[in-house]
Design a protein around this motif. Structure first.
Motif, PDB file in Angstrom:
ATOM      1  N   LEU B  72       0.874  -1.228   0.085  1.00  0.00           N
ATOM      2  CA  LEU B  72      -0.034  -0.227  -0.064  1.00  0.00           C
ATOM      3  C   LEU B  72       0.790   1.216  -0.188  1.00  0.00           C
ATOM      4  O   LEU B  72       0.316   2.239  -0.378  1.00  0.00           O
ATOM      5  CB  LEU B  72      -0.995  -0.134   1.251  1.00  0.00           C
ATOM      6  CG  LEU B  72      -2.011  -1.076   1.326  1.00  0.00           C
ATOM      7  CD1 LEU B  72      -2.809  -0.921   2.376  1.00  0.00           C
ATOM      8  CD2 LEU B  72      -2.865  -1.063  -0.088  1.00  0.00           C
ATOM      9  N   TRP B  73       2.179   1.060   0.452  1.00  0.00           N
ATOM     10  CA  TRP B  73       2.931   2.197   0.250  1.00  0.00           C
ATOM     11  C   TRP B  73       4.373   1.822   0.519  1.00  0.00           C
ATOM     12  O   TRP B  73       4.755   0.489   0.534  1.00  0.00           O
ATOM     13  CB  TRP B  73       2.581   3.436   1.555  1.00  0.00           C
ATOM     14  CG  TRP B  73       3.150   2.457   3.026  1.00  0.00           C
ATOM     15  CD1 TRP B  73       3.952   1.440   3.338  1.00  0.00           C
ATOM     16  CD2 TRP B  73       3.370   3.652   4.089  1.00  0.00           C
ATOM     17  NE1 TRP B  73       4.214   1.534   4.678  1.00  0.00           N
ATOM     18  CE2 TRP B  73       4.073   2.712   5.137  1.00  0.00           C
ATOM     19  CE3 TRP B  73       3.011   5.017   4.607  1.00  0.00           C
ATOM     20  CZ2 TRP B  73       4.101   3.389   6.516  1.00  0.00           C
ATOM     21  CZ3 TRP B  73       3.324   5.313   5.796  1.00  0.00           C
ATOM     22  CH2 TRP B  73       3.546   4.742   6.787  1.00  0.00           C
ATOM     23  N   ALA B  74       5.249   2.706  -0.068  1.00  0.00           N
ATOM     24  CA  ALA B  74       6.590   2.374  -0.004  1.00  0.00           C
ATOM     25  C   ALA B  74       7.338   1.895   1.013  1.00  0.00           C
ATOM     26  O   ALA B  74       6.996   2.261   2.179  1.00  0.00           O
ATOM     27  CB  ALA B  74       7.447   3.596  -0.744  1.00  0.00           C
ATOM     28  N   GLU B  75       8.373   0.856   0.763  1.00  0.00           N
ATOM     29  CA  GLU B  75       9.031   0.233   1.808  1.00  0.00           C
ATOM     30  C   GLU B  75      10.670   0.517   1.772  1.00  0.00           C
ATOM     31  O   GLU B  75      11.230  -0.107   2.568  1.00  0.00           O
ATOM     32  CB  GLU B  75       8.731  -1.041   2.061  1.00  0.00           C
ATOM     33  CG  GLU B  75       9.142  -1.842   0.706  1.00  0.00           C
ATOM     34  CD  GLU B  75       8.662  -3.441   0.964  1.00  0.00           C
ATOM     35  OE1 GLU B  75       8.610  -3.687   2.175  1.00  0.00           O
ATOM     36  OE2 GLU B  75       8.762  -4.152  -0.142  1.00  0.00           O
ATOM     37  N   LYS B  76      11.029   1.270   1.100  1.00  0.00           N
ATOM     38  CA  LYS B  76      12.571   1.445   0.596  1.00  0.00           C
ATOM     39  C   LYS B  76      13.068   2.844   0.795  1.00  0.00           C
ATOM     40  O   LYS B  76      12.186   3.781   0.736  1.00  0.00           O
ATOM     41  CB  LYS B  76      12.685   0.940  -0.831  1.00  0.00           C
ATOM     42  CG  LYS B  76      12.493  -0.411  -1.195  1.00  0.00           C
ATOM     43  CD  LYS B  76      13.673  -1.391  -0.271  1.00  0.00           C
ATOM     44  CE  LYS B  76      13.015  -3.003  -0.570  1.00  0.00           C
ATOM     45  NZ  LYS B  76      13.917  -3.688   0.182  1.00  0.00           N
ATOM     46  N   PRO B  77      14.203   3.060   1.446  1.00  0.00           N
ATOM     47  CA  PRO B  77      15.130   1.910   1.714  1.00  0.00           C
ATOM     48  C   PRO B  77      14.811   1.220   2.960  1.00  0.00           C
ATOM     49  O   PRO B  77      15.472   0.235   3.167  1.00  0.00           O
ATOM     50  CB  PRO B  77      16.439   2.790   1.966  1.00  0.00           C
ATOM     51  CG  PRO B  77      16.115   4.356   2.495  1.00  0.00           C
ATOM     52  CD  PRO B  77      14.671   4.355   1.694  1.00  0.00           C
TER      53      PRO B  77
END
Lengths: 326, 326
Positions: B72-77
């Protein structure tokens, strides 16, 4: 002139039909006698749903939590779940000859509940683990569904699901009709309740909080299953109720309903929040139509008196106890 | 004749306005390019909501579970929650001079994430306990609310809540509009997500399942509070996800959405149920607009290929990644 009067009467009638029906609607709590308990709960719902009013609660925050045993259905002489365990012990006994001499099973099989009680919590847990664990969640659900469809109370000979309180069914409906989300928060087993709470109370599985044993995911013959293990996970009673509410709901209830000391902390937790709050205790005063007892509710009743929580006097406040048989 | 044709056109128009609008409605998934992923999800929703159809699913059983980080949302970095922990460590550091030399805090304070990673799960847990425990749930909620309102991603400089995926927001809305109840089932902290998921995703706290630490009810100066303890309770990842789903929802999802090996068991569990089922993996293929990586998703991608699960190719399937800045 007459025509105009007729036309305006018609207009009024149309308006009443279109917009006025809720105001003219039948009593939402017909099984409740008029009295302070009924008035208190209706006053709370009216105040908190009045848009722009000082006590208005937005819909997402209208969380109401209900204890089950003794609050939504009868709990005497034993919790229904213990009758389920007892029936399971009888069913499994042929495979466990050692139970004939091993406590608490020996007492249980003789129907000697006092003997079981002597073993305290430890004995009770042994019975639960022997009857509730060692199978998949799907298998356990099937066992509960089968039992609840046919099992009857030893004294009344009624189905256990026929011994739910009609006034509380009306209250659940009434609160939901006013935008409250109703949850069950019970010391009973979460997976013992979920198979039937939707049909009986209109409360779906995801709105049931209860005690649990540990479970484990595994692939059985390549098929994913959840296995019930003989290890306690969580007891949703007393101090456990606010913890269970926080874990499962993540919001402090604005209204809480209980009947015993096991519900005290839930009612304290709910009423300590900001804004309008409501707490209600069902007081078992009706030995004629139900069971009369204060035992195990002494602290809760004292707290209710001190805090001014609403107390239902079952004998006085409820016209009927159980729903009319279908 | 002309008048009649006019009248019937008018009638048709009235009918279209009154009943036909859904059929003429705009594309519910405008940020999705036409392609197999979009067609698969719309086909599933259409089939399962067609009353009387062979794949119809009754509304109460329309349970859809969504992983959060990377789905559902970005996980990086790093997971956003680790940035939260990092900010908390910096904030608390003046009261903990020992952290200057004590791992994993020493590495963390130097911004040396590789050094933190060296300590593995144990180091991570130490950071979580030092930053997430030892306060009431109300206090922790306030900390999260404050942080999430202002914290920005170190590379994009966007708010973390601005780095949610627009196509997935549309998908959540689309499924809810079709009677599906949407749940988040994440390895992230349950109480880290709940303060903002309702606003950002339209998912209320009671529909968020996540990892948790133990909590305890107590009266603090006579006021009921729930205290967060420095002890792990549950990890909602991999095999934990079906367990968490069973505990919190009590129903097997009919649709599950993930992006990594941490979601594999959830997708297996959902798709192994009877009747129509749907599983989708978000594949991070867009190094330009987001981050491109397969690491940690190898098993899930292999399982998807084998089972025929829907795989979103972010680069090809999504017109936009993040919502337009407000």
């Amino acid at each position: 002139m007459r025509l105009r009067r007729y036309a305006s009467s018609l207009l009024i009638l149309i308006f009443v039909i279109a917009f006025g029906l809720p105001a003219l609607a039948a009593d939402p709590l017909p099984s409740w006698n008029d009295g302070p308990a009924k008035r208190a709960v209706m006053d709370f719902v009216t105040r908190t749903t009045l848009e722009g009013g000082p006590d208005f609660i937005p819909v997402p925050e209208r969380i109401a939590t209900f204890d089950n045993d003794g609050t939504l259905w009868a709990e005497k002489p034993l919790y229904a779940q213990l009758f389920f365990a007892l029936d399971r012990v009888r069913q499994l006994a042929p495979d466990h000859p050692e139970w004939k001499t091993q406590e608490p099973f020996a007492s249980l099989l003789k129907g000697d509940m006092k003997g079981v009680e002597k073993g305290g919590m430890k004995a009770l847990l042994e019975v639960v683990m022997a009857t509730h664990a060692g199978m998949t969640t799907d298998e356990f659900e099937a066992l509960v569904r089968e039992w609840i469809a046919t099992a009857r109370h030893p004294q009344t000979k009624m189905l256990f699901t026929g011994m739910v309180y009609q006034p509380m069914l009306e209250l659940l409906d009434y609160m939901r009709a006013n935008g409250f989300k109703t949850f069950i928060v019970s010391g009973g087993g979460i997976e013992f309740m979920r198979p039937w709470t939707e049909k009986v109370y209109g409360v779906p599985p995801e709105q049931v909080v209860g005690s649990s044993i540990k479970t484990k995911f595994e692939l059985r013959d390549g098929k994913p299953a959840i296995l019930r293990e003989a290890q306690l996970d969580f007891i949703d009673d007393k101090e456990g109720k606010p913890v269970g509410i926080n874990l499962h709901i993540g919001r402090r209830p604005v209204a809480a309903f209980g009947n015993s000391d096991g519900d005290l902390q839930m009612l304290q937790y709910a009423t300590a929040g900001q804004g309008a709050r409501f707490a209600l205790l069902v007081h078992h005063t009706d030995g004629q139509r139900e069971f009369a007892y204060d035992k195990g509710a002494e602290k809760a009743l004292a707290a209710a008196a001190q805090a001014g929580w609403t107390v239902v006097d079952m004998k006085k406040d409820w016209k009927t106890i159980y729903p009319a048989a279908k």
